[in-house]
Motif scaffolding. Structure first.
Motif, mmCIF file in Angstrom:
data_model
loop_
_atom_site.group_PDB
_atom_site.id
_atom_site.type_symbol
_atom_site.label_atom_id
_atom_site.label_comp_id
_atom_site.label_asym_id
_atom_site.label_seq_id
_atom_site.Cartn_x
_atom_site.Cartn_y
_atom_site.Cartn_z
ATOM 1 N N ARG A 152 56.416 2.343 -33.020
ATOM 2 C CA ARG A 152 55.628 3.538 -32.751
ATOM 3 C C ARG A 152 56.557 4.638 -32.269
ATOM 4 N NH1 ARG A 152 49.924 4.514 -29.432
ATOM 5 N NH2 ARG A 152 49.888 6.765 -29.825
ATOM 6 N N LEU A 153 56.345 5.831 -32.811
ATOM 7 C CA LEU A 153 57.252 6.950 -32.590
ATOM 8 C C LEU A 153 56.570 8.051 -31.801
ATOM 9 C CD1 LEU A 153 59.991 8.378 -33.328
ATOM 10 C CD2 LEU A 153 58.821 9.242 -35.366
ATOM 11 N N MET A 154 57.257 8.587 -30.810
ATOM 12 C CA MET A 154 56.853 9.810 -30.127
ATOM 13 C C MET A 154 57.956 10.831 -30.349
ATOM 14 S SD MET A 154 57.698 11.747 -27.265
ATOM 15 C CE MET A 154 56.946 13.263 -26.710
ATOM 16 N N ALA A 155 57.609 12.064 -30.679
ATOM 17 C CA ALA A 155 58.609 13.095 -30.934
ATOM 18 C C ALA A 155 58.092 14.444 -30.475
ATOM 19 C CB ALA A 155 58.969 13.143 -32.424
ATOM 20 N N GLU A 156 59.017 15.296 -30.069
ATOM 21 C CA GLU A 156 58.668 16.659 -29.656
ATOM 22 C C GLU A 156 59.883 17.546 -29.849
ATOM 23 O OE1 GLU A 156 56.872 19.115 -25.796
ATOM 24 O OE2 GLU A 156 56.758 16.928 -25.877
ATOM 25 N N ALA A 157 59.648 18.818 -30.177
ATOM 26 C CA ALA A 157 60.741 19.771 -30.397
ATOM 27 C C ALA A 157 60.934 20.626 -29.153
ATOM 28 C CB ALA A 157 60.443 20.654 -31.602
ATOM 29 N N ALA A 158 62.183 21.031 -28.907
ATOM 30 C CA ALA A 158 62.520 21.872 -27.754
ATOM 31 C C ALA A 158 63.736 22.712 -28.098
ATOM 32 C CB ALA A 158 62.789 21.011 -26.525
ATOM 33 N N THR A 159 63.983 23.726 -27.287
ATOM 34 C CA THR A 159 65.136 24.602 -27.514
ATOM 35 C C THR A 159 66.292 24.301 -26.568
ATOM 36 O OG1 THR A 159 64.125 26.262 -26.063
ATOM 37 C CG2 THR A 159 63.744 26.494 -28.436
ATOM 38 N N ASP A 160 66.179 23.251 -25.772
ATOM 39 C CA ASP A 160 67.292 22.843 -24.909
ATOM 40 C C ASP A 160 67.214 21.342 -24.686
ATOM 41 O OD1 ASP A 160 66.016 22.117 -22.164
ATOM 42 O OD2 ASP A 160 65.125 24.063 -22.627
ATOM 43 N N GLN A 161 68.285 20.794 -24.127
ATOM 44 C CA GLN A 161 68.349 19.366 -23.816
ATOM 45 C C GLN A 161 68.587 19.149 -22.322
ATOM 46 O OE1 GLN A 161 70.672 16.899 -26.626
ATOM 47 N NE2 GLN A 161 71.007 18.762 -27.817
ATOM 48 N N LYS A 162 68.058 20.036 -21.501
ATOM 49 C CA LYS A 162 68.254 19.935 -20.060
ATOM 50 C C LYS A 162 67.578 18.679 -19.507
ATOM 51 C CE LYS A 162 68.482 24.946 -19.249
ATOM 52 N NZ LYS A 162 67.839 26.087 -18.553
ATOM 53 N N LEU A 163 68.005 18.316 -18.302
ATOM 54 C CA LEU A 163 67.457 17.126 -17.665
ATOM 55 C C LEU A 163 65.952 17.256 -17.468
ATOM 56 C CD1 LEU A 163 67.795 14.397 -16.280
ATOM 57 C CD2 LEU A 163 68.382 15.621 -14.175
ATOM 58 N N GLY A 164 65.479 18.424 -17.026
ATOM 59 C CA GLY A 164 64.043 18.610 -16.826
ATOM 60 C C GLY A 164 63.251 18.419 -18.106
ATOM 61 N N THR A 165 63.797 18.921 -19.219
ATOM 62 C CA THR A 165 63.145 18.749 -20.518
ATOM 63 C C THR A 165 63.114 17.278 -20.917
ATOM 64 O OG1 THR A 165 63.931 20.941 -21.173
ATOM 65 C CG2 THR A 165 63.188 19.477 -22.928
ATOM 66 N N LEU A 166 64.221 16.575 -20.698
ATOM 67 C CA LEU A 166 64.304 15.149 -21.030
ATOM 68 C C LEU A 166 63.268 14.345 -20.240
ATOM 69 C CD1 LEU A 166 65.996 12.893 -22.498
ATOM 70 C CD2 LEU A 166 67.250 12.698 -20.346
ATOM 71 N N LEU A 167 63.164 14.606 -18.941
ATOM 72 C CA LEU A 167 62.206 13.866 -18.111
ATOM 73 C C LEU A 167 60.774 14.165 -18.529
ATOM 74 C CD1 LEU A 167 63.809 14.174 -14.547
ATOM 75 C CD2 LEU A 167 64.301 12.543 -16.376
ATOM 76 N N ARG A 168 60.490 15.438 -18.805
ATOM 77 C CA ARG A 168 59.127 15.818 -19.199
ATOM 78 C C ARG A 168 58.718 15.133 -20.498
ATOM 79 N NH1 ARG A 168 57.272 19.355 -22.686
ATOM 80 N NH2 ARG A 168 59.317 20.326 -23.006
ATOM 81 N N MET A 169 59.647 14.997 -21.434
ATOM 82 C CA MET A 169 59.310 14.363 -22.706
ATOM 83 C C MET A 169 59.127 12.857 -22.547
ATOM 84 S SD MET A 169 61.481 16.554 -25.478
ATOM 85 C CE MET A 169 61.013 18.270 -25.814
ATOM 86 N N HIS A 170 59.886 12.246 -21.639
ATOM 87 C CA HIS A 170 59.623 10.844 -21.312
ATOM 88 C C HIS A 170 58.178 10.671 -20.837
ATOM 89 C CE1 HIS A 170 63.911 10.033 -21.547
ATOM 90 N NE2 HIS A 170 63.703 8.761 -21.253
#
Length: 415
Positions: A152-170
């Motif tokens: 099963r796949l979860m995916a989302e697009a973003a304009t940065d790879q910051k730590l906050g973005t990584l945690l939010r996508m988790h």
């Protein structure tokens, strides 16, 4: 004792008809020696292969193989550890031995292993293209999290790879699934790990490690020189590009929000409904076993983390943040403040005091102003005129004296 090739030379000269005296003159050997070897040719010396001396590295190879299995491939780190174990050899011996080990690790046949339900998910970023907001272009990144058993796949697009973005996508994946796997496998991204210590052990990003403990999963890194261990993730990113992004050609989304909306639909209706090419089963059919073995979320709130960055307030009482400018009260001009992105708002703090809250800019290079921030701002500026002096010119003052005083001077007196 003659060497074997010397004996062969003597025998050949005799076969050619030379006398022992002649052979002695030609070779320089004594006639008795020549006679002895001609009478007993079986006495020729026979030399076997030389026994090579044991390498100084040999006693340490078992330890080195254990360290390679643990993922420590850095030659300098291994040499330091060997020195602690009384290794007296050099660095070159070690690197000469490591070189074929690396090649072997890269060329080993890959044995596919299947993780049990709920055991593991794998995470990675992939470059998807670019997004333009009219004032410039930014890279577009795709985040993927793939469950090892069901795929099963979860995916989302973003304009940065910051730590906050990584945690939010988790957390988006955890809330979407309603559960958390036992462990998550990562590539060596800097938001997850900061390097290795002197023993070659992993040094995790402190905030990320606390996040993992908060949600109850164990982070793991893909082993160096063994990129195959992340095959499910790499295939997931490739699948995202070839199946979803490819289908957007000619009907590009209106923006990042529209892109993620279409991505969510594709995940629900296409990616997670397909029959997987490896398992030959539908993804959602295997998902039930994954979910039953994972740790339930049970309404746990998000991890309390926000991206903070320090900024200096400009002289005109604005702070630059993510390509736009936000106003602050003018008395903070020139001071260092902290900017925090809350998602629906941008918060600016000076020490522990919150001094401004704004709605995020809708595009780059936008100026966001609250008028009361600049009420009373001094409008005068330092004078730049020169300081001059004015002198009034007047006639000199002459002292008036009686004529008798001048007569006394003429007669040799003094005034």
């Amino acid at each position: 004792m003659l060497r074997r090739r010397d004996v062969d030379e003597v025998v050949e000269l005799k076969r050619q008809g030379l006398s022992i005296r002649a052979i002695s003159r030609l070779t320089g050997y004594h006639r008795t020696t020549i006679t002895r070897y001609l009478q007993a040719p079986t006495a020729r010396p026979v030399y076997g292969p030389r026994v090579s001396a044991q390498s100084k590295l040999e006693p340490f190879k078992v330890y080195l193989k254990e360290r390679l299995q643990a993922g420590v491939w850095n030659g300098a780190v291994l040499l330091r550890e060997l020195r602690d174990r009384n290794y007296s050899g050099g660095y070159t011996i070690l690197t000469d031995w490591l070189r074929p080990q690396r090649k072997q690790a890269e060329s080993l046949a890959v044995q596919r292993f299947e993780t049990p339900p709920g055991k593991q998910a794998q995470v990675d970023w992939g470059h998807l293209g670019a997004v333009s907001d009219g004032d410039g272009e930014r890279k577009l990144w795709g985040f993927t999290m793939t469950l090892g058993y069901s795929r099963r796949l979860m995916a989302e697009a973003a304009t940065d790879q910051k730590l906050g973005t990584l945690l939010r996508m988790h957390e988006t994946a955890f809330y979407d699934w309603g559960a958390v796997p036992d462990e998550i496998l990562y590539d060596r991204m800097k938001t997850v790990w900061t390097g290795t210590d002197e023993r070659g052990e992993i040094v995790w990003n402190a905030i990320f490690l606390d996040f993992a403990r908060y949600w109850g999963f164990t982070p793991r890194l893909c082993r160096p020189y063994r990129a195959q261990t992340k095959g499910k993730v790499e295939s997931g990113v490739k699948y995202l590009r070839r199946n979803f992004v490819c289908g957007l050609q000619g009907r590009e989304p209106a923006g990042l929000i529209d892109l993620n909306g279409q991505l969510r639909w594709w995940l629900a209706e296409v990616a997670n409904q397909r029959v997987h090419g490896t398992t030959h089963e539908q993804v959602m059919a295997r998902w039930e076993a994954d979910r039953a073995a994972m740790h339930p979320v049970n309404g746990r709130p998000p991890y309390p983390y926000m991206d903070d960055e320090q900024r200096k307030v400009a002289r005109d009482a604005y702070v630059s943040w993510n390509g736009s400018r936000y106003s602050v009260p003018w008395r903070y001009a020139g001071k260092e403040v902290w900017v925090r992105d809350h998602g629906p708002s941008v918060e600016i703090r000076y020490s522990s005091e919150r001094i401004a809250v704004h709605a995020p800019a809708t595009k780059r290079h936008q100026v966001v102003t609250l008028r009361h921030h600049h009420v009373g701002i001094p409008t005068h500026s330092r004078q730049s005129v020169k300081t001059l002096i004015h002198i009034a010119q007047s006639a000199p003052v002459v002292e008036h004296r009686p004529l008798a005083a001048y007569e006394a001077v003429a007669c040799g007196g003094a005034l």
